[in-house]
Write a protein that holds these residues in place. Structure first.
Motif, PDB file in Angstrom:
ATOM      1  N   THR A 171      83.774  25.374 -29.946  1.00 44.81           N
ATOM      2  CA  THR A 171      84.024  25.198 -28.521  1.00 44.81           C
ATOM      3  C   THR A 171      85.495  24.888 -28.312  1.00 44.81           C
ATOM      4  OG1 THR A 171      81.785  24.378 -28.152  1.00 44.81           O
ATOM      5  CG2 THR A 171      83.402  23.928 -26.436  1.00 44.81           C
TER       6      THR A 171
ATOM      7  N   ILE B 133      85.598  28.014 -23.602  1.00 43.20           N
ATOM      8  CA  ILE B 133      84.883  29.154 -24.166  1.00 43.20           C
ATOM      9  C   ILE B 133      84.332  28.731 -25.520  1.00 43.20           C
ATOM     10  CG2 ILE B 133      86.340  30.855 -22.988  1.00 43.20           C
ATOM     11  CD1 ILE B 133      87.665  31.433 -25.709  1.00 43.20           C
TER      12      ILE B 133
ATOM     13  N   ARG C   4      81.361  32.157 -31.321  1.00 38.63           N
ATOM     14  CA  ARG C   4      80.229  31.951 -32.227  1.00 38.63           C
ATOM     15  C   ARG C   4      80.305  32.959 -33.370  1.00 38.63           C
ATOM     16  NH1 ARG C   4      75.851  28.975 -31.272  1.00 38.63           N
ATOM     17  NH2 ARG C   4      76.386  28.953 -29.040  1.00 38.63           N
TER      18      ARG C   4
ATOM     19  N   ARG D 181      81.099  36.571 -31.422  1.00 40.21           N
ATOM     20  CA  ARG D 181      81.197  36.919 -30.010  1.00 40.21           C
ATOM     21  C   ARG D 181      81.831  35.776 -29.223  1.00 40.21           C
ATOM     22  NH1 ARG D 181      74.860  36.590 -27.868  1.00 40.21           N
ATOM     23  NH2 ARG D 181      74.735  34.310 -27.727  1.00 40.21           N
ATOM     24  N   TYR D 182      82.255  36.108 -27.994  1.00 46.28           N
ATOM     25  CA  TYR D 182      82.786  35.130 -27.052  1.00 46.28           C
ATOM     26  C   TYR D 182      81.677  34.706 -26.095  1.00 46.28           C
ATOM     27  CZ  TYR D 182      87.194  37.331 -28.525  1.00 46.28           C
ATOM     28  OH  TYR D 182      88.241  37.841 -29.257  1.00 46.28           O
ATOM     29  N   GLU D 183      81.607  33.409 -25.819  1.00 51.11           N
ATOM     30  CA  GLU D 183      80.630  32.896 -24.868  1.00 51.11           C
ATOM     31  C   GLU D 183      81.352  32.095 -23.791  1.00 51.11           C
ATOM     32  OE1 GLU D 183      77.727  30.727 -27.111  1.00 51.11           O
ATOM     33  OE2 GLU D 183      77.103  32.485 -28.262  1.00 51.11           O
TER      34      GLU D 183
ATOM     35  N   TYR E  51      78.533  44.845 -20.384  1.00 51.80           N
ATOM     36  CA  TYR E  51      79.896  44.744 -20.901  1.00 51.80           C
ATOM     37  C   TYR E  51      80.380  46.169 -21.171  1.00 51.80           C
ATOM     38  CZ  TYR E  51      83.517  41.916 -23.328  1.00 51.80           C
ATOM     39  OH  TYR E  51      84.666  41.254 -23.702  1.00 51.80           O
TER      40      TYR E  51
ATOM     41  N   ALA F 118      80.177  33.667 -15.238  1.00 49.56           N
ATOM     42  CA  ALA F 118      79.659  32.683 -16.187  1.00 49.56           C
ATOM     43  C   ALA F 118      78.391  32.041 -15.629  1.00 49.56           C
ATOM     44  CB  ALA F 118      80.714  31.627 -16.468  1.00 49.56           C
TER      45      ALA F 118
ATOM     46  N   HIS G 105      77.959  33.721 -19.396  1.00 48.19           N
ATOM     47  CA  HIS G 105      77.891  35.093 -19.889  1.00 48.19           C
ATOM     48  C   HIS G 105      78.436  35.106 -21.315  1.00 48.19           C
ATOM     49  CE1 HIS G 105      77.013  39.219 -19.375  1.00 48.19           C
ATOM     50  NE2 HIS G 105      78.239  39.672 -19.158  1.00 48.19           N
ATOM     51  N   HIS G 106      78.328  36.243 -21.972  1.00 49.83           N
ATOM     52  CA  HIS G 106      78.910  36.375 -23.303  1.00 49.83           C
ATOM     53  C   HIS G 106      79.224  37.831 -23.578  1.00 49.83           C
ATOM     54  CE1 HIS G 106      75.075  37.955 -24.796  1.00 49.83           C
ATOM     55  NE2 HIS G 106      74.476  36.928 -24.221  1.00 49.83           N
ATOM     56  N   SER G 107      80.075  38.060 -24.537  1.00 50.39           N
ATOM     57  CA  SER G 107      80.419  39.415 -24.955  1.00 50.39           C
ATOM     58  C   SER G 107      79.368  39.930 -25.933  1.00 50.39           C
ATOM     59  CB  SER G 107      81.789  39.417 -25.642  1.00 50.39           C
ATOM     60  OG  SER G 107      81.680  38.854 -26.951  1.00 50.39           O
TER      61      SER G 107
ATOM     62  N   TRP H 150      78.414  41.234 -29.755  1.00 50.88           N
ATOM     63  CA  TRP H 150      78.878  40.803 -31.067  1.00 50.88           C
ATOM     64  C   TRP H 150      79.837  41.844 -31.644  1.00 50.88           C
ATOM     65  CZ3 TRP H 150      77.413  36.066 -32.881  1.00 50.88           C
ATOM     66  CH2 TRP H 150      76.294  35.468 -32.287  1.00 50.88           C
TER      67      TRP H 150
END
Length: 705
Positions: A108, A118, A121, A132-134, A229, A260, A262-264, A266
């Motif tokens: 984090t 953000i 992970r 990925r980005y969260e 995405y 948000a 949201h996430h990208s 992987w």
């Protein structure tokens, strides 16, 4: 050596050890390190067996119309590590059970100036890395627009790459094999004409990208779970050998509209010193969510024939008449039109395919060109191009359904959108209900041509959301989907297993449009198939297409034995015997393999593999003790040597070998093949010739005592 030492020292000088976190794979072969640089830029690196695979590479996102992007000025506020291990059963697949085992690190980050957070992970498996980005729910980051994702993949050298040009609209290219440093010089030569294409860079390439290092490491770069995405391409800095992500934009140039939480998707890196392990990797599936369809009993693998290849070769046509210069649905009266005599989707011709399917045990028959509108469907930015429910006068929907039903055969619907996705969504419920009312349980959808809404591209966020909407809507009607010209798959079929097929690459149809390279099918398993199965439409027996249509001078660059092997090497739960009944009737002894080969598997063994050169696969038919083997070969003749140690001990099997004859060659003698039978056990070995563009196929049936 001096350069490496300088880079390492520079790297050490640029980060604080307190901001570093390491993650190890369950088997200990991989080590991933997360590092926050002194300016607060997140980065990572990846090692395999103490060898660098990805050098220190930056992470982050550039935002549009924002004074501060999500690139730097971060501090680490929390790190969490977990371990996960499960076995899950796919609805259909290459194996009956898949292990999902990884160690996870969630970092984090807080951006000091904006107080935005953000999470990055990382999941490290025994065969590679996903990250990925969260974007958690928070008051300082609600709605934002991505200008570009700045994910880097820093390579350790000038690797050999198996690549196709970066393009927002098509993946239908032959693969080029070259050094990374050679991509720029080969970019224009690597392109071939397509009805819709938008390349963006002379060093841009598409994922799934296959690489091989000078010291024998195989590396695959791709993405998983592409939901809401834009599709990721890779752009290479060929001075530093650093790839950076390059998302597909909309017509305004924006690359993602986010809200948000949201996430990208992987970002995936699969690595091994054994090419076979790249093919066996299940990272892409494991990074997707479990099935969201509770009752999957209606989802069945399908082996089918269809009114298609005769159209592709020009023997017949999709259009019913040549009388109308333009067509307006609901206005143009086809009942008064003179048929052109070439329309393939007529009752008599379709019944011929139904009879053939029934006689030889196929599940379904696909028919293209059945519905009104094909006379001027393409190239006009036409919105109301098809309604997906109105047949031509010579296509009796109900009558053909009843005829097929009486023969134990299912009909497969065809929906071509011509890039008018608004029109398709407008008609989707009605079209799917029409399918169910008339006994159609599967649809082949198409997106040929430019996307006409707002001048968008095939792979941007809007279009990816459309493809997903069509899949989910189909699940409501218990319909299976085979999407052509859609975005390349990223393992979403785990979550929605009614997505039983995709094209999303250069398929067999291009053998009628000038041909594909003979080694094309030795590259696809390492690239396109990493994301999911492909409806490649194999099984072409007549290679000289002038015999189908005197005006078609194309040649299928494959031997007949190679075409048989594709049913094993090109995994798909949806397999077409793509040639015409007449051509199969000429080679019924070889056609027997297509009839026998399974399409759903309980186990798969990759026996030999080298990208661009050869692939040999053995698969066990689900619910049986029978195996099937396929070998496809590249440009040069080769002797394939395999062991049958995957067979059950103490059992005997009859192996029927469909192989290239000694004088077979994809160009000069493609239909030269031999068929032989031998008895094998798990101690048996085989040395078998594979011709240029050739291969072999084996059915291995247990001998019952």
């Amino acid at each position: 050596m001096k350069q490496f030492l300088f880079t390492a020292l520079a790297w050490l000088a640029f980060f604080s050890p307190a901001q570093s976190q390491k993650l190890q794979s369950p088997n200990g072969k991989f080590v991933m390190e997360f590092v926050l640089l002194n300016d607060g830029t997140p980065s990572y690196s990846l090692n395999y067996k103490n060898k660098a695979v990805v050098k220190p590479s930056k992470l982050g996102l550039e935002l549009k119309d924002d004074k501060k992007s999500l690139l730097n000025d971060f501090t680490v506020v929390d790190t969490k590590t977990t371990t996960f291990d499960e076995n899950w059963k796919p609805v259909w697949g290459e194996v009956a059970s898949i292990r999902n085992h990884y160690n996870e690190l969630a970092v984090t980050l807080n951006q000091k100036e904006t107080e935005r957070q953000i999470v990055i992970r990382f999941r490290l498996f025994d065969d590679g890395l996903g990250f990925r980005y969260e974007f958690p729910s928070q008051k300082n980051l609600t709605y934002f627009v991505i200008k570009e994702e700045r994910t880097q993949f820093a390579m350790t050298g000038d690797h050999t790459a198996f690549w196709i040009p970066g393009d927002y609209d098509t993946q239908e290219y032959d693969y080029t094999t070259s050094k990374l440093s050679e991509i720029r010089g080969l970019a224009e030569k690597a392109k071939t004409a397509n009805v819709s294409q938008t390349s963006f860079s002379t060093t841009g390439v598409q994922t799934s990208l296959m690489l091989k290092t000078a010291d024998g490491l195989y590396i695959n770069l791709h993405e998983a779970a592409l939901i809401d995405y834009s599709c990721m391409h890779l752009n290479l800095d060929d001075k530093t050998m650093v790839f950076e992500s390059w998302l597909t934009p909309d017509a305004k140039g924006d690359k993602g509209y986010m809200q948000a939480p949201h996430h990208s998707p992987w970002r995936t890196i699969i690595v091994s010193d054994d090419a076979r392990e790249i093919l066996a990797s299940k990272i892409t599936l494991n990074l997707n969510d479990p099935s969201k369809i509770d009752d999957t009993s209606w989802i069945k693998p399908v082996k089918y024939v269809g009114v298609w290849w005769e159209m592709i070769t020009g023997k017949s046509s999709w259009a019913y008449t040549d009388e109308f210069p333009t067509v307006q649905l609901g206005v143009t009266d086809f009942s008064k039109a003179k048929p052109n005599g070439k329309h393939g989707a007529n009752n008599a011709n379709v019944k011929k395919y139904i009879d053939f399917a029934s006689k030889h045990g196929f599940d379904g028959v696909l028919v293209e060109g059945w519905n009104e509108g094909w006379e001027d469907w393409f190239g006009h930015s036409k919105d109301y191009v098809f309604d997906f429910v109105t047949p031509y006068p010579d296509f009796d929907v109900k009558g053909l359904h009843e005829y097929a039903k009486s023969k134990g055969v299912k009909m497969i619907m065809h929906h071509e959108t011509s890039g008018s996705v608004r029109n398709y969504e407008r008609h989707l419920d009605k079209a799917y209900q029409f399918m169910k009312d008339n006994g159609y349980d599967a649809v082949k959808s198409g997106y040929v041509g430019s996307i006409i809404e707002n001048g968008g591209n095939h792979y941007n966020q809007f279009m990816n959301n459309h493809y997903q909407y069509a899949i989910e809507k189909a699940a409501d009607y218990k319909i299976m989907v085979n999407a052509h010209e859609a975005v390349r798959p990223t393992g979403i079929a785990r979550t929605y297993p009614n997505l039983i097929g995709n094209e999303a690459a250069r398929g067999t149809e291009y053998q009628s449009f000038g041909g594909s390279k003979p080694n094309h099918v030795t590259v696809l398993p390492f690239t396109r198939l990493v994301g999911g199965p492909m409806d490649y439409t194999p099984g072409i027996f007549e290679m000289d297409l002038s015999k189908m249509n005197k005006d078609n001078n194309s040649h299928v660059n494959s031997t007949l034995a190679n075409q048989l092997a594709l049913y094993v090497t090109m995994y798909s739960p949806l397999q077409m015997a793509a040639d015409t009944p007449e051509n199969y009737d000429r080679f019924l002894d070889a056609f027997q393999f297509i009839k026998d080969v399974a399409i759903d598997w309980s186990d798969s063994k990759y026996l030999e593999a080298e990208p661009g050169q050869y692939v040999t696969v053995a698969r066990k038919a689900k619910g049986t003790n029978n195996w099937f083997v396929g070998n496809v070969n590249g440009d040069a003749p080769r002797t394939s040597t395999i062991k049958f140690d995957f067979l059950e001990k103490g059992k005997k099997y009859e192996a029927t070998i469909y192989a290239d004859a000694k004088d077979a060659h994809y160009k000069t003698n493609p239909q030269a093949y031999t068929i032989s039978k031998i008895t094998v056990t798990n101690k048996s070995k085989l040395a078998q010739l594979s011709a240029p563009g050739g291969g072999y196929a084996i059915s291995i049936i247990e001998i019952k005592k």
